[in-house]
Design a protein around this motif. Structure first.
Motif, PDB file in Angstrom:
ATOM      1  N   LYS A  67      -8.036  13.133 -27.419  1.00 49.25           N
ATOM      2  CA  LYS A  67      -8.764  14.143 -28.186  1.00 49.25           C
ATOM      3  C   LYS A  67      -8.113  14.331 -29.558  1.00 49.25           C
ATOM      4  CE  LYS A  67      -8.580  18.518 -27.317  1.00 49.25           C
ATOM      5  NZ  LYS A  67      -8.483  19.736 -26.489  1.00 49.25           N
ATOM      6  N   SER A  68      -6.788  14.396 -29.568  1.00 41.71           N
ATOM      7  CA  SER A  68      -6.076  14.611 -30.818  1.00 41.71           C
ATOM      8  C   SER A  68      -6.294  13.445 -31.776  1.00 41.71           C
ATOM      9  CB  SER A  68      -4.589  14.809 -30.534  1.00 41.71           C
ATOM     10  OG  SER A  68      -3.893  14.882 -31.740  1.00 41.71           O
ATOM     11  N   ALA A  69      -6.290  12.227 -31.240  1.00 37.27           N
ATOM     12  CA  ALA A  69      -6.503  11.057 -32.099  1.00 37.27           C
ATOM     13  C   ALA A  69      -7.880  11.121 -32.746  1.00 37.27           C
ATOM     14  CB  ALA A  69      -6.344   9.776 -31.278  1.00 37.27           C
ATOM     15  N   VAL A  70      -8.880  11.467 -31.948  1.00 33.58           N
ATOM     16  CA  VAL A  70     -10.244  11.532 -32.483  1.00 33.58           C
ATOM     17  C   VAL A  70     -10.351  12.632 -33.540  1.00 33.58           C
ATOM     18  CG1 VAL A  70     -12.649  12.066 -31.892  1.00 33.58           C
ATOM     19  CG2 VAL A  70     -11.287  10.583 -30.403  1.00 33.58           C
ATOM     20  N   ILE A  71      -9.759  13.787 -33.260  1.00 32.85           N
ATOM     21  CA  ILE A  71      -9.836  14.897 -34.211  1.00 32.85           C
ATOM     22  C   ILE A  71      -9.074  14.569 -35.493  1.00 32.85           C
ATOM     23  CG2 ILE A  71      -8.986  17.261 -34.581  1.00 32.85           C
ATOM     24  CD1 ILE A  71     -10.106  17.922 -31.849  1.00 32.85           C
ATOM     25  N   THR A  72      -7.961  13.869 -35.363  1.00 33.65           N
ATOM     26  CA  THR A  72      -7.213  13.473 -36.559  1.00 33.65           C
ATOM     27  C   THR A  72      -8.063  12.586 -37.457  1.00 33.65           C
ATOM     28  OG1 THR A  72      -5.153  13.598 -35.310  1.00 33.65           O
ATOM     29  CG2 THR A  72      -5.093  12.344 -37.355  1.00 33.65           C
ATOM     30  N   VAL A  73      -8.723  11.610 -36.844  1.00 35.73           N
ATOM     31  CA  VAL A  73      -9.600  10.737 -37.627  1.00 35.73           C
ATOM     32  C   VAL A  73     -10.693  11.562 -38.298  1.00 35.73           C
ATOM     33  CG1 VAL A  73     -11.307   8.883 -37.489  1.00 35.73           C
ATOM     34  CG2 VAL A  73      -9.158   8.703 -36.218  1.00 35.73           C
ATOM     35  N   ALA A  74     -11.289  12.483 -37.535  1.00 32.78           N
ATOM     36  CA  ALA A  74     -12.359  13.309 -38.092  1.00 32.78           C
ATOM     37  C   ALA A  74     -11.848  14.133 -39.270  1.00 32.78           C
ATOM     38  CB  ALA A  74     -12.929  14.220 -37.013  1.00 32.78           C
ATOM     39  N   LEU A  75     -10.658  14.713 -39.122  1.00 33.16           N
ATOM     40  CA  LEU A  75     -10.124  15.545 -40.201  1.00 33.16           C
ATOM     41  C   LEU A  75      -9.813  14.720 -41.446  1.00 33.16           C
ATOM     42  CD1 LEU A  75      -7.772  18.048 -38.298  1.00 33.16           C
ATOM     43  CD2 LEU A  75      -9.843  18.596 -39.605  1.00 33.16           C
ATOM     44  N   VAL A  76      -9.286  13.526 -41.233  1.00 30.72           N
ATOM     45  CA  VAL A  76      -9.002  12.664 -42.389  1.00 30.72           C
ATOM     46  C   VAL A  76     -10.311  12.325 -43.103  1.00 30.72           C
ATOM     47  CG1 VAL A  76      -8.218  10.370 -43.090  1.00 30.72           C
ATOM     48  CG2 VAL A  76      -6.851  11.716 -41.476  1.00 30.72           C
ATOM     49  N   LEU A  77     -11.350  11.987 -42.320  1.00 33.35           N
ATOM     50  CA  LEU A  77     -12.639  11.661 -42.932  1.00 33.35           C
ATOM     51  C   LEU A  77     -13.215  12.856 -43.686  1.00 33.35           C
ATOM     52  CD1 LEU A  77     -14.360   9.504 -40.137  1.00 33.35           C
ATOM     53  CD2 LEU A  77     -13.399   8.740 -42.329  1.00 33.35           C
TER      54      LEU A  77
ATOM     55  N   VAL B 256      -2.761   4.404 -38.976  1.00 29.31           N
ATOM     56  CA  VAL B 256      -2.539   4.269 -37.532  1.00 29.31           C
ATOM     57  C   VAL B 256      -1.302   5.086 -37.114  1.00 29.31           C
ATOM     58  CG1 VAL B 256      -1.906   2.655 -35.700  1.00 29.31           C
ATOM     59  CG2 VAL B 256      -3.665   2.031 -37.358  1.00 29.31           C
ATOM     60  N   LEU B 257      -0.233   4.978 -37.912  1.00 28.77           N
ATOM     61  CA  LEU B 257       0.983   5.730 -37.588  1.00 28.77           C
ATOM     62  C   LEU B 257       0.733   7.237 -37.679  1.00 28.77           C
ATOM     63  CD1 LEU B 257       3.793   3.636 -39.325  1.00 28.77           C
ATOM     64  CD2 LEU B 257       3.199   3.740 -36.901  1.00 28.77           C
ATOM     65  N   LEU B 258      -0.067   7.618 -38.659  1.00 22.07           N
ATOM     66  CA  LEU B 258      -0.412   9.027 -38.829  1.00 22.07           C
ATOM     67  C   LEU B 258      -1.126   9.567 -37.591  1.00 22.07           C
ATOM     68  CD1 LEU B 258      -0.871  11.188 -41.447  1.00 22.07           C
ATOM     69  CD2 LEU B 258      -3.217  10.517 -40.999  1.00 22.07           C
ATOM     70  N   ILE B 259      -2.082   8.780 -37.121  1.00 23.81           N
ATOM     71  CA  ILE B 259      -2.835   9.195 -35.924  1.00 23.81           C
ATOM     72  C   ILE B 259      -1.897   9.246 -34.715  1.00 23.81           C
ATOM     73  CG2 ILE B 259      -4.687   8.539 -34.344  1.00 23.81           C
ATOM     74  CD1 ILE B 259      -6.021   7.147 -36.828  1.00 23.81           C
ATOM     75  N   ALA B 260      -1.081   8.207 -34.573  1.00 23.91           N
ATOM     76  CA  ALA B 260      -0.196   8.135 -33.408  1.00 23.91           C
ATOM     77  C   ALA B 260       0.785   9.301 -33.388  1.00 23.91           C
ATOM     78  CB  ALA B 260       0.563   6.812 -33.406  1.00 23.91           C
TER      79      ALA B 260
ATOM     80  N   ILE C 280     -13.520  22.123 -27.778  1.00 19.06           N
ATOM     81  CA  ILE C 280     -13.148  21.124 -28.794  1.00 19.06           C
ATOM     82  C   ILE C 280     -13.494  21.609 -30.204  1.00 19.06           C
ATOM     83  CG2 ILE C 280     -13.500  18.748 -29.583  1.00 19.06           C
ATOM     84  CD1 ILE C 280     -14.186  17.975 -26.741  1.00 19.06           C
ATOM     85  N   VAL C 281     -14.646  22.271 -30.315  1.00 20.20           N
ATOM     86  CA  VAL C 281     -15.146  22.674 -31.632  1.00 20.20           C
ATOM     87  C   VAL C 281     -14.115  23.452 -32.467  1.00 20.20           C
ATOM     88  CG1 VAL C 281     -16.923  24.017 -32.821  1.00 20.20           C
ATOM     89  CG2 VAL C 281     -17.550  22.533 -30.910  1.00 20.20           C
ATOM     90  N   PRO C 282     -13.468  24.494 -31.900  1.00 19.81           N
ATOM     91  CA  PRO C 282     -12.500  25.246 -32.727  1.00 19.81           C
ATOM     92  C   PRO C 282     -11.336  24.391 -33.217  1.00 19.81           C
ATOM     93  CG  PRO C 282     -12.888  26.347 -30.620  1.00 19.81           C
ATOM     94  CD  PRO C 282     -13.568  25.037 -30.546  1.00 19.81           C
ATOM     95  N   THR C 283     -10.941  23.385 -32.435  1.00 17.71           N
ATOM     96  CA  THR C 283      -9.805  22.564 -32.849  1.00 17.71           C
ATOM     97  C   THR C 283     -10.152  21.723 -34.079  1.00 17.71           C
ATOM     98  OG1 THR C 283     -10.476  20.973 -31.194  1.00 17.71           O
ATOM     99  CG2 THR C 283      -8.620  22.368 -30.633  1.00 17.71           C
ATOM    100  N   LEU C 284     -11.431  21.579 -34.354  1.00 14.16           N
ATOM    101  CA  LEU C 284     -11.843  20.863 -35.553  1.00 14.16           C
ATOM    102  C   LEU C 284     -12.102  21.852 -36.688  1.00 14.16           C
ATOM    103  CD1 LEU C 284     -12.454  18.010 -36.478  1.00 14.16           C
ATOM    104  CD2 LEU C 284     -14.829  18.351 -35.814  1.00 14.16           C
ATOM    105  N   PHE C 285     -12.755  22.938 -36.333  1.00 13.61           N
ATOM    106  CA  PHE C 285     -13.233  23.884 -37.337  1.00 13.61           C
ATOM    107  C   PHE C 285     -12.086  24.659 -37.997  1.00 13.61           C
ATOM    108  CE2 PHE C 285     -14.796  28.115 -38.501  1.00 13.61           C
ATOM    109  CZ  PHE C 285     -15.750  27.750 -39.437  1.00 13.61           C
ATOM    110  N   ILE C 286     -11.182  25.197 -37.213  1.00 15.12           N
ATOM    111  CA  ILE C 286     -10.129  26.068 -37.771  1.00 15.12           C
ATOM    112  C   ILE C 286      -9.185  25.298 -38.710  1.00 15.12           C
ATOM    113  CG2 ILE C 286      -8.192  27.597 -37.176  1.00 15.12           C
ATOM    114  CD1 ILE C 286      -9.811  28.385 -34.668  1.00 15.12           C
ATOM    115  N   PRO C 287      -8.707  24.106 -38.334  1.00 15.17           N
ATOM    116  CA  PRO C 287      -7.845  23.358 -39.268  1.00 15.17           C
ATOM    117  C   PRO C 287      -8.572  22.986 -40.557  1.00 15.17           C
ATOM    118  CG  PRO C 287      -7.628  22.502 -37.051  1.00 15.17           C
ATOM    119  CD  PRO C 287      -8.777  23.448 -37.020  1.00 15.17           C
ATOM    120  N   MET C 288      -9.869  22.679 -40.444  1.00 13.29           N
ATOM    121  CA  MET C 288     -10.650  22.346 -41.636  1.00 13.29           C
ATOM    122  C   MET C 288     -10.737  23.570 -42.547  1.00 13.29           C
ATOM    123  SD  MET C 288     -11.846  19.582 -42.658  1.00 13.29           S
ATOM    124  CE  MET C 288     -12.267  19.503 -44.393  1.00 13.29           C
TER     125      MET C 288
END
Ligand SMILES: Nc1ncnc2c1ncn2[C@@H]1O[C@H](COP(=O)(O)OP(=O)(O)O)[C@@H](O)[C@H]1O
Ligand SMILES: [Mg+2]
Lengths: 254, 276
Positions: free
Chosen positions: A115-125, A142-146, A25-33
């Motif tokens: 997982k994608s929904a959670v990561i999207t929220v994290a990236l937006v934050l 909500v639409l963005l996450i969906a 999971i970690v790389p899917t958050l780190f690399i886009p950031m």
């Protein structure tokens, strides 16, 4: 038990397994950031909010956020987990159960969606400090996450096809590299009408363009229903194709 | 407590195959893995399917359990056509394949609960059934640990348990004891006997002739995709004795070697594949 309940049970298991594999999971958050920071750091001074019309008053980070969201949603980890199931024989155990074949397709894909929904929220934050706001408001978020999560499912679903066909982790990994052309033959640095002619043509044929434009419009503008619904329509059509092909492959799986 | 389905009333033949054929299309051409197999296994039997490595045992099991398409011929399991009604067949059979199909990230209990849920049990019933099965295969203590840390024997027993969640009418076991230590092997034998006494037909493959002799009511020997002997272990031994005019009672080993055209010397020289 209905097919929906079965998919839910399988999705729960996939999610539990995913959480037990944080290293995936970690790389899917780190690399886009990382890409967001680099893109903004390099082009932020060229495209300033007061001199750049297509930013609609926001920073360049807001413009480039959709690229990062889609990158995070295009790792296709689900397909690699599926390969492990296949290699370990667990997939045969599931196939031998009286489970609807569509539910089998959805096991890992549902986990991918969550997982994608959670990561999207994290990236937006995480991108809030760069002066990003979601112009379309809470419903837009909500639409963005969906939409991002739906893209993650579609992408992972197509990778799952490679997994089912080849049953090889190496082949599935290579197949995942398709995200390069998919994510970069898009208006990811500037809007489509500013691209060179060949790039514009390529981007027009690339379905990801429309998903990206939908996400971007949700971030930069108040609702632009045409752009938003086009994004959802593209994902829906691809999703149906993905599902039909997966079910066919599982039915014929030998 | 969740009560499994009643056994099919009046089911006579648990397995019935006619002219079963499987061809694999590979890059290096076509492999004729199974070349016309007829089988009939009566309800309530323990049936042993014997053969050397590569004879076609696993391929046959995969066709009978809906996991693989049938190239030619027909197969019925629990009175249902495997090709026409795969989903109904799946409800009535339990399968433990040669490579124990487990998910190492789950605990034993989680795996059994999930399996019971997929066969339609409610959450509550699935939990109760998992506890019951963990007791049956002696994994109560290990039940809440991740499968990753299980020994080969524990994995086998868990795999066996997972094939039993729905009290199947017919249980297929592909080399259930290959690679196990002698103690674990005896445990598996006991479990197979117990399951059979409760009314489940058992179809098992093995490379161990002693196992077949101990457990099976009837056996078939497959070699190079064709059945070469079929009958009770006793009948097969007597046949061999009569044909060769032997004084002493031959062993099932002798029957096997005679049937597969192998001599003791050649067989001893072959490397046995051991899968844990
Ligand atoms: N997926 C496959 N593709 C091609 N050939 C296969 C495949 N699986 C098994 N075979 C071949 O089919 C034959 C029968 O194999 P198998 O059924 O596994 O035998 P057994 O279980 O009796 O050892 C062997 O020659 C084996 O090499
Ligand atoms: Mg085998």
């Amino acid at each position: 038990m209905t097919a929906l309940q079965q998919a839910n049970v399988l999705g729960g298991r996939a999610l539990r397994d995913s959480l037990r594999t944080p290293e995936a999971i970690v790389p899917t958050l780190f690399i886009p950031m990382f890409f967001l920071v680099v893109n903004f750091g390099q082009a932020g001074r060229i495209f300033t909010s007061d001199s750049t019309g297509f930013l609609f008053g926001q920073s360049y980070a807001a413009f480039t956020l959709p690229s990062s969201l889609l990158l995070a949603a295009s790792f296709g980890t689900a397909a690699l987990f599926l390969i492990e199931d296949i290699e370990g024989g667990y997939f045969d155990k599931l196939r031998a159960a009286p489970v609807a074949r569509t539910s089998l397709v959805f096991g890992w894909l549902l986990a991918e969606a969550v997982k994608s929904a959670v990561i999207t929220v994290a990236l937006v934050l995480l991108s809030l400090p760069f002066g990003i706001s979601i112009a379309s408001g809470p419903l837009g978020l909500v639409l963005l996450i969906a939409l991002t999560a739906a893209w993650a499912v579609v992408f992972a679903g197509f990778m799952q096809l490679i997994a089912l066909k080849t049953r090889s982790a190496a082949a599935t990994n290579s197949g995942g590299l398709i995200f390069f052309p998919l994510l970069f033959l898009t208006p990811n640095f500037v809007p489509r009408d500013l691209l060179t002619r060949p790039m514009e043509i390529a981007a027009t044929f690339n379905p990801v363009t429309y998903v990206m434009e939908a996400l971007r419009s949700l971030i930069l503008r108040d609702f632009e229903w045409v752009a938003v619904s086009r994004g959802f329509a593209v994902v829906a059509v691809l999703g149906v194709v993905m599902l039909v092909l997966n079910v066919r492959l599982i039915r014929r799986y030998d | 407590m969740w009560v499994g389905r009643a056994k099919v009333p009046g089911m006579k033949l648990a397995v019935e195959a006619e002219g079963l054929v499987k061809q694999y299309q590979g890059r290096s051409g076509t492999v004729d893995a199974v070349r016309g197999v007829d089988l009939s296994v009566e309800a309530g039997e323990v049936f042993g399917f014997l053969g050397p490595n590569g004879a076609g045992k696993s391929t046959t099991i995969k066709m009978l359990t809906t996991l693989m398409s049938i190239t030619a011929g027909t197969a019925r399991v629990a009175d249902l056509d495997v090709t026409a009604e795969p989903q109904a067949v799946r409800r009535r059979i339990g399968v433990a394949l040669q490579e124990a199909g487990l998910d190492a990230r789950q605990t034993g209990r989680e795996l059994l609960i999930l399996q019971a849920r997929l066969f339609g049990a409610s959450k509550h019933d699935a939990r109760a059934r998992a506890t019951e099965l963990l007791e049956l295969v002696d994994l109560v203590e290990a039940g809440d640990r991740r499968i990753k840390g299980y020994s080969g024997g524990m994995k086998r027993r868990l795999d066996l348990a997972s094939a039993l969640v729905h009290e199947p009418d017919v249980l297929f076991l592909d080399e259930p004891t290959t690679g196990l230590d002698p103690a674990s092997r005896l445990t598996v034998w006991d479990e197979v006997r117990r399951i059979n006494e409760l009314g489940t037909t058992v179809f098992l493959t093995t490379q161990y002739l002693e196992e077949a002799d101990q457990l099976c009511d009837r056996i078939a020997i497959i070699d190079d995709g064709l059945i070469v002997r079929e009958g009770t272990p006793r009948r097969l031994k007597e046949d061999l004795r009569e044909r060769h005019g032997l004084d002493a009672e031959p062993t099932l080993d002798d029957v096997f070697l005679d049937a597969t055209g192998r001599t003791r010397e050649r067989a001893a020289g072959e490397v046995q594949e051991v899968t844990v």
